[in-house]
Design an enzyme around this catalytic site. Structure first.
Site, PDB file in Angstrom:
ATOM      1  N   ASP A   1      -6.933   1.314   1.167  1.00 59.21           N
ATOM      2  CA  ASP A   1      -5.612   0.692   1.308  1.00 59.21           C
ATOM      3  C   ASP A   1      -5.481  -0.515   0.378  1.00 59.21           C
ATOM      4  O   ASP A   1      -4.419  -0.753  -0.205  1.00 59.21           O
ATOM      5  CB  ASP A   1      -5.386   0.221   2.757  1.00 59.21           C
ATOM      6  CG  ASP A   1      -5.249   1.399   3.720  1.00 59.21           C
ATOM      7  OD1 ASP A   1      -5.144   2.541   3.236  1.00 59.21           O
ATOM      8  OD2 ASP A   1      -5.262   1.166   4.939  1.00 59.21           O
TER       9      ASP A   1
ATOM     10  N   GLU B   1       0.847  -1.201   0.000  1.00 61.27           N
ATOM     11  CA  GLU B   1       0.000   0.000   0.000  1.00 61.27           C
ATOM     12  C   GLU B   1       0.886   1.255   0.000  1.00 61.27           C
ATOM     13  O   GLU B   1       0.599   2.228  -0.715  1.00 61.27           O
ATOM     14  CB  GLU B   1      -0.898  -0.021   1.242  1.00 61.27           C
ATOM     15  CG  GLU B   1      -1.719   1.235   1.439  1.00 61.27           C
ATOM     16  CD  GLU B   1      -1.619   1.739   2.867  1.00 61.27           C
ATOM     17  OE1 GLU B   1      -1.583   0.925   3.810  1.00 61.27           O
ATOM     18  OE2 GLU B   1      -1.548   2.966   3.018  1.00 61.27           O
TER      19      GLU B   1
ATOM     20  N   GLU C   1      -4.812   0.609  -3.194  1.00 62.44           N
ATOM     21  CA  GLU C   1      -3.418   1.047  -3.351  1.00 62.44           C
ATOM     22  C   GLU C   1      -2.463  -0.139  -3.309  1.00 62.44           C
ATOM     23  O   GLU C   1      -1.485  -0.175  -4.065  1.00 62.44           O
ATOM     24  CB  GLU C   1      -3.068   2.064  -2.259  1.00 62.44           C
ATOM     25  CG  GLU C   1      -3.833   3.381  -2.430  1.00 62.44           C
ATOM     26  CD  GLU C   1      -3.487   4.415  -1.374  1.00 62.44           C
ATOM     27  OE1 GLU C   1      -3.599   5.618  -1.671  1.00 62.44           O
ATOM     28  OE2 GLU C   1      -3.132   4.035  -0.246  1.00 62.44           O
TER      29      GLU C   1
ATOM     30  N   ASP D   1       0.427   3.680  -3.179  1.00 59.17           N
ATOM     31  CA  ASP D   1      -0.014   5.052  -2.938  1.00 59.17           C
ATOM     32  C   ASP D   1       0.800   6.035  -3.784  1.00 59.17           C
ATOM     33  O   ASP D   1       0.260   6.939  -4.428  1.00 59.17           O
ATOM     34  CB  ASP D   1       0.158   5.334  -1.439  1.00 59.17           C
ATOM     35  CG  ASP D   1       0.104   6.794  -1.070  1.00 59.17           C
ATOM     36  OD1 ASP D   1      -0.996   7.331  -1.011  1.00 59.17           O
ATOM     37  OD2 ASP D   1       1.175   7.393  -0.849  1.00 59.17           O
TER      38      ASP D   1
END
Lengths: 230, 230
Positions: free
Chosen positions: B121, B48, B124, B52
């Site tokens: 989350d 994640e 990502e 991101d």
């Protein structure tokens, strides 16, 4: 275009821009554009928007690969310490970018050339321009000269506790067994002191003491790091 | 590994993972890892962290290229509206990722499977896994199916004012001349009303009114956008 900048980029970083207008835009602050409207220039703010995200990805990728055992929360803290105004403005200065940015007179007189926020934006705008002119690999190679060695040298590792940092340093070249052993404790309950040693593959590499077992282990790890860095 | 997920990724997005373990990790929530310690699994948090940053760069690049006249401040607002928990959790659901994530029992019972933060989350982490397993281009192609069409359709454009949005829509296929003309104003000073029309290359495309010239122009732009979208 300042020829000294072109020369420095070429000699220090082996970088030659295909599109010099992009490089020029990266070094053009909005205050300069506003004072020279007849030139119809573009300032570096959109490049900064892009460069900010390029930097974020490459630093994240570097941390992900080089700190394989560090949990997400610590990686995020470390990334924030690297990708922040204070750090980026220093990188911009080390690259002498502050010497080449075009500023309006007002900005110049109010000390814009040394203002961290302006230098941070400048650094990001340069990365954005380099990404557009070359590609992600080129920006990665640039950061491998300017930013990544500092991460490896531990310049941001105050963001990590000593035990995590020691683990990372020791495991860089493969898995090792790191053990903390309580040697002794003494003193009355309200002033208890704990002595601990840390070993790597059975060999003692550091020792320390503290008011709790946890603090003693951190002290031992810090001691080992200092010895390793000598 | 849930075979339905593999099937859906292949059929809907033409994606086949080389390293299925990465995909599995992306769909493994920390609560599942904690409840199955003997399996020694890795949760999706580090993926994640990486995903991101991958998302941030690709959305930034998309905005940079597709909104060539929009200033940095507005791009930043738009990016924040796209890369946020609310939007990303919706994308995760649209991809049915919520059906495949592995949760611990506690997380499951407390409704984790529909919790926006968890789904955000997860989305990502999936992008992080795809980036590692394929490359940046593959993630870009995935986003071109799931995220970018919504940006083009204006799903986040409430972040832009109507005049900026109209300019972007009209200038997508080349430069055009957009003009706002005050038609008339009437009423007493404390209740003044302004009528404005907006034209594109000399042709009237919208009109509106408001309590100030600025508001009247925004209303005219909104009117033009509604007409164009019909």
């Amino acid at each position: 275009m300042d020829q000294r900048l072109l020369k420095e980029l070429k000699e220090t970083y082996h970088l030659v821009f295909h599109n010099e207008a992009l490089l020029e835009q990266a070094f053009t602050h909005s205050s300069y554009v506003n004072e020279h409207r007849y030139l119809q220039l573009s300032d570096n703010e959109r490049l900064e928007f892009l460069g900010d995200a390029v930097l974020e990805l490459l630093v994240s990728q570097f941390l992900y690969r080089n700190f394989p055992k560090v949990p997400e929360g610590k990686l995020t803290k470390l990334r924030a310490a690297i990708v922040c105004e204070d750090s980026l403005s220093k990188f911009a200065k080390e690259c002498h970018f502050d010497q080449y940015v075009l500023l309006g007179k007002g900005e110049e007189h109010s000390g814009g050339r040394t203002r961290p926020a302006l230098l941070c934006d400048l650094f990001e705008a340069f990365l954005g321009a380099l990404y557009l002119d070359h590609d992600l690999v080129a920006v990665d190679q640039f950061l491998a000269k300017v930013v990544f060695p500092k991460i490896i040298a531990g310049a941001f590792s105050h963001e990590m506790d000593h035990k995590t940092r020691l683990q990372e340093v020791l495991q860089r070249s493969g898995d090792v067994a790191i053990e903390y052993q309580l040697l002794r404790e003494e003193g009355p309950a309200h002033e208890r002191k704990f002595w601990t040693e840390v070993s790597c593959n059975g060999e003692k590499i550091g020792e320390g003491y503290g008011k709790s077992k946890k603090l003693a282990e951190q002290a031992a790890a810090a001691n080992a790091l200092r010895r390793l860095e000598k």
